[in-house]
Design a protein around this motif. Structure first.
Motif, short mmCIF file in Angstrom:
data_model
loop_
_atom_site.label_atom_id
_atom_site.label_comp_id
_atom_site.label_asym_id
_atom_site.label_seq_id
_atom_site.Cartn_x
_atom_site.Cartn_y
_atom_site.Cartn_z
N TYR A 28 0.84 -1.19 0.00
CA TYR A 28 0.00 0.00 0.00
C TYR A 28 0.88 1.23 0.00
CZ TYR A 28 -2.86 -3.61 2.14
OH TYR A 28 -3.49 -4.79 2.43
N ILE A 31 -0.94 4.24 4.61
CA ILE A 31 -1.75 3.64 5.66
C ILE A 31 -2.38 4.76 6.47
CG2 ILE A 31 -1.78 2.26 7.76
CD1 ILE A 31 -1.36 0.57 5.30
N THR A 47 -2.59 9.79 8.63
CA THR A 47 -2.15 8.94 7.55
C THR A 47 -0.66 9.13 7.32
OG1 THR A 47 -2.53 8.30 5.24
CG2 THR A 47 -2.61 10.65 5.75
N CYS A 93 -7.27 0.69 10.82
CA CYS A 93 -6.24 1.10 9.86
C CYS A 93 -6.71 0.67 8.47
CB CYS A 93 -4.87 0.52 10.20
SG CYS A 93 -4.71 -1.28 10.08
N ALA A 94 -6.25 1.40 7.48
CA ALA A 94 -6.68 1.15 6.12
C ALA A 94 -5.53 1.43 5.16
CB ALA A 94 -7.88 2.04 5.78
N GLY A 95 -5.50 0.66 4.08
CA GLY A 95 -4.46 0.82 3.07
C GLY A 95 -5.04 1.48 1.83
N GLY A 96 -4.28 2.43 1.30
CA GLY A 96 -4.76 3.15 0.14
C GLY A 96 -3.67 3.62 -0.78
N THR A 103 -11.50 9.38 3.12
CA THR A 103 -11.77 7.96 3.27
C THR A 103 -11.85 7.23 1.93
OG1 THR A 103 -13.07 8.49 5.23
CG2 THR A 103 -13.37 6.31 4.28
N TRP A 105 -10.16 7.18 -0.61
CA TRP A 105 -8.89 6.75 -1.21
C TRP A 105 -8.38 5.42 -0.62
CZ3 TRP A 105 -6.36 8.56 -5.39
CH2 TRP A 105 -6.77 9.80 -5.90
N TYR A 106 -9.09 4.89 0.38
CA TYR A 106 -8.63 3.69 1.06
C TYR A 106 -9.49 2.50 0.65
CZ TYR A 106 -5.77 6.87 3.66
OH TYR A 106 -4.83 7.82 3.98
N GLU A 107 -8.81 1.48 0.20
CA GLU A 107 -9.51 0.33 -0.38
C GLU A 107 -9.60 -0.84 0.59
OE1 GLU A 107 -7.70 -0.96 -3.98
OE2 GLU A 107 -9.23 -2.46 -4.43
N TRP A 109 -9.34 -2.45 4.54
CA TRP A 109 -9.56 -2.04 5.92
C TRP A 109 -9.32 -3.20 6.87
CZ3 TRP A 109 -11.25 2.93 7.39
CH2 TRP A 109 -11.49 3.79 6.32
#
Length: 119
Positions: A28, A31, A47, A93-96, A103, A105-107, A109
């Motif tokens: 990613y 994050i 982020t 946390c989320a990866g994008g 939000t 932009w993050y695919e 989770w």
């Protein structure tokens, strides 16, 4: 396999500190950390770009929270200091593809971790 797994969090008194970790499987660019408090909309916290190190904080956490990245451990951390009761919620946390607080932009989770601030 694309996967993000949070750990840490828990219970703390107001003014206390907690640390969250996000173990990363997959590639990613950025994050992000987000939180969802009861009765409120999901809110972006911070982020970090894993390639440039660029960091953004929400105004509500500036000076109290610190995001960091350890590429060797494939882990991103969120150190949270001076926590307040209204910051109780589930933290994700989320990866994008972009280091942004937006939000959409993050695919990918994680499953989320509960953080409870109470006295």
């Amino acid at each position: 396999q694309v996967q993000l797994v949070e750990s840490g969090g828990g219970f703390v008194q107001p003014g206390g500190s907690l640390r969250l970790s996000c173990a990363i499987s997959g590639d990613y660019y950025a994050i992000g950390w987000f939180r969802h408090a009861p009765g409120k909309e999901r809110e972006a916290v911070s982020t970090i770009s894993r390639s440039t190190g660029n960091i953004i904080y929400a105004d509500t956490v500036k000076g109290r929270f610190t995001i960091s990245n350890d590429n060797a451990k494939n882990t991103v951390y969120l150190q949270m200091n001076s926590l307040e009761p209204e910051e109780t919620g589930v933290y994700y946390c989320a990866g994008g593809a972009r280091a942004t607080l937006m939000t959409e932009w993050y695919e990918y989770w994680g499953q989320g971790r509960q953080v409870t601030v109470w006295s």
